[in-house]
Design a protein around this motif. Structure first.
Motif, PDB file in Angstrom:
ATOM      1  N   GLY A  54       0.829  -1.201   0.000  1.00  0.00           N
ATOM      2  CA  GLY A  54       0.000   0.000   0.000  1.00  0.00           C
ATOM      3  C   GLY A  54       0.865   1.253   0.000  1.00  0.00           C
ATOM      4  N   LYS A  55       1.779   1.330   0.979  1.00  0.00           N
ATOM      5  CA  LYS A  55       2.657   2.506   1.110  1.00  0.00           C
ATOM      6  C   LYS A  55       3.600   2.639  -0.072  1.00  0.00           C
ATOM      7  CE  LYS A  55       2.761   2.924   6.097  1.00  0.00           C
ATOM      8  NZ  LYS A  55       3.405   2.220   7.202  1.00  0.00           N
ATOM      9  N   ALA A  56       3.939   1.497  -0.699  1.00  0.00           N
ATOM     10  CA  ALA A  56       4.873   1.524  -1.828  1.00  0.00           C
ATOM     11  C   ALA A  56       4.183   1.922  -3.135  1.00  0.00           C
ATOM     12  CB  ALA A  56       5.536   0.156  -1.977  1.00  0.00           C
ATOM     13  N   GLY A  57       2.887   2.194  -3.064  1.00  0.00           N
ATOM     14  CA  GLY A  57       2.164   2.597  -4.274  1.00  0.00           C
ATOM     15  C   GLY A  57       1.639   1.425  -5.093  1.00  0.00           C
ATOM     16  N   GLY A  58       1.568   0.265  -4.476  1.00  0.00           N
ATOM     17  CA  GLY A  58       1.135  -0.923  -5.210  1.00  0.00           C
ATOM     18  C   GLY A  58      -0.328  -1.288  -5.034  1.00  0.00           C
ATOM     19  N   VAL A  59      -1.087  -0.430  -4.336  1.00  0.00           N
ATOM     20  CA  VAL A  59      -2.519  -0.698  -4.128  1.00  0.00           C
ATOM     21  C   VAL A  59      -3.288   0.589  -4.408  1.00  0.00           C
ATOM     22  CG1 VAL A  59      -4.290  -1.321  -2.423  1.00  0.00           C
ATOM     23  CG2 VAL A  59      -2.046  -2.426  -2.324  1.00  0.00           C
ATOM     24  N   LYS A  60      -4.279   0.530  -5.305  1.00  0.00           N
ATOM     25  CA  LYS A  60      -5.041   1.753  -5.605  1.00  0.00           C
ATOM     26  C   LYS A  60      -6.506   1.425  -5.877  1.00  0.00           C
ATOM     27  CE  LYS A  60      -4.341   6.058  -8.079  1.00  0.00           C
ATOM     28  NZ  LYS A  60      -3.656   6.730  -9.181  1.00  0.00           N
ATOM     29  N   LEU A  61      -7.376   2.291  -5.371  1.00  0.00           N
ATOM     30  CA  LEU A  61      -8.819   2.080  -5.508  1.00  0.00           C
ATOM     31  C   LEU A  61      -9.355   2.840  -6.732  1.00  0.00           C
ATOM     32  CD1 LEU A  61      -9.864   2.766  -1.762  1.00  0.00           C
ATOM     33  CD2 LEU A  61      -8.761   0.737  -2.726  1.00  0.00           C
ATOM     34  N   PHE A  62     -10.359   2.258  -7.411  1.00  0.00           N
ATOM     35  CA  PHE A  62     -10.924   2.889  -8.610  1.00  0.00           C
ATOM     36  C   PHE A  62     -12.440   2.792  -8.643  1.00  0.00           C
ATOM     37  CE2 PHE A  62      -6.622   1.775  -9.701  1.00  0.00           C
ATOM     38  CZ  PHE A  62      -6.177   2.909 -10.362  1.00  0.00           C
TER      39      PHE A  62
END
Ligand code: GDP
Ligand code: MN
Length: 383
Positions: A54-62
């Motif tokens: 999550g913190k590494a930018g590997g999880v995003k909501l759409f």
């Protein structure tokens, strides 16, 4: 053997854990079409075997399938770096999962308490963040429950623990059921860790596993032929996977000084010494006993496949295998290799003097002590 999130969720679903729907994709178009099945309301998650995605930018909501596809396309092929994994890992596939409306996040895990010789269930109302952080700042927020591997748990014990963790009333029964499923999955699949962070509670009061991390005991994988394929596609670091195939104990550490030695303890001391001398160890590698030319060569080749390596430290303590035999092995190996970075070899113990004598005149710098060797390789590599 760590399983990917999607593999972990599939496994847990078989034991009755409620998980959001979703599938993996290896390209933007597939990701978009999966997202369309959920009306664009999805979370796109990098499938890499490391924490803190999550913190590494590997999880995003759409809430839009085309955007989810575009993001998946950007993510695939990218290297994600986190505090837990500074070397990072390249994303090969993403999980496109149904977006869960999350009202509260909890934490749940099952692991082994070696001292107690029991399973340990950890429950916390403080989910979503790293459990280490909770343990440090708010230790009383974690409720621990020991499970006897033979007798298991009585329902009232689980209910008690869930209430103690202040899981709200309507979610308690579902939490109890989830814990029972997890314990059964843990035992039957020979897991050594199962962690769900977060367990998500929706505004409607439904509890599901929004993330899942399962690790299986490698020594027991033969009892589960159904995971043979999984073992292959969950190959972690490619160099670590190659090392495992060759029977070499190798761990990538993310620095730039390659390290190898005979014996795990000696290699760990070498890491400390290189660190103390101001260097950044690139890896752990235990050559093992013997260390003949062929073995040394295979190990050196492996260490040098890490492109960051700027120098190599070889730390050998002569015992049953004499130092001079190892020195001969090293020299033969390097005759066959094209190495153009500095190499320092510390040889001590039985046959050390003869060994160091043999290295004179070669490209390999000899050193008699570990401290001296660490200092030399740091000077030479960072010159
Ligand atoms: P990790 O950082 O590698 O542990 O990845 P997670 O799967 O735990 O995702 C990180 C965070 O993203 C979670 O703690 C959630 O807050 C959020 N998240 C993940 N999936 C969903 C979802 O379906 N809905 C919502 N609202 N948030 C999510
Ligand atoms: Mn998580």
């Amino acid at each position: 053997m760590k399983l990917h999130e999607y593999q972990s969720k599939d496994l847990l679903a078989k034991y009755g854990v409620v998980v959001p729907g979703g599938r993996v994709a290896k390209n933007a178009a597939d990701a978009q079409s999966i997202a369309e099945e959920y009306g664009g309301k999805v979370v796109v998650k990098a499938q890499v075997l490391m924490g803190g995605r999550g913190k590494a930018g590997g999880v995003k909501l759409f809430d839009n399938a085309a955007e989810a596809g575009t993001f998946a396309g950007e993510l695939i092929g990218k290297r994600l770096v986190s505090i837990q994994n500074p070397a990072g890992m390249v994303v090969e596939q993403v999980l496109v999962a149904e977006l869960v409306d999350i009202a509260e996040e909890y934490y749940l895990s099952v692991l082994l308490d070696r001292a107690a010789q029991k399973l340990l269930v950890m429950i916390s109302r403080e989910g979503g963040m790293e459990i280490e952080e909770v343990a440090e700042k708010n230790p009383e927020a974690i409720v621990r429950l020991l499970v006897d591997p033979v007798w298991g748990l009585a329902d009232f014990e689980i209910r008690d623990a869930v209430a103690k963790a202040h899981i709200p009333g309507p979610a308690q029964r579902q939490m109890v059921a989830m814990i029972k499923s997890l314990v059964r999955a843990y035992i039957e699949s020979d897991a050594d860790l199962i962690e769900i962070n977060p367990v998500a509670l929706t505004p409607e009061g439904k509890l599901l596993a929004a993330d899942a991390k399962v690790s299986l005991d490698e020594n027991a994988v033969f009892r589960h032929p159904e995971f043979a394929a999984t073992a292959e596609d969950s190959a972690e670091d490619p160099l670590e996977a190659e090392a495992a195939q060759k029977g070499i104990a190798y761990v990538r550490l993310g620095g730039d000084i390659g390290i190898m030695g005979n014996g795990a303890g000696l290699v760990m001391c070498s890491l400390d010494e290189v660190n103390a001398a101001g260097g950044r160890p690139a890896n752990f590698l235990d050559v093992g006993g013997g260390a003949n030319a062929e073995r040394v060569k295979t190990c050196v080749e492996l260490v040098l496949k890490d492109e960051n390596v700027k120098g190599l430290l070889i730390n050998i303590f002569g015992g049953i295998t004499r130092g001079d035999q190892v020195a001969k092995g090293i020299l033969t190996a390097f005759e066959q290799l094209d190495v153009n970075i500095p190499v320092v070899a510390r040889i001590d113990g039985t046959g050390a003097e003869e060994g160091l004598e043999l290295l004179k005149g070669s490209k390999i710098v000899g050193a008699a002590t570990m401290q001296e060797a660490a200092k030399r390789i740091v000077e030479l590599a960072y010159a």
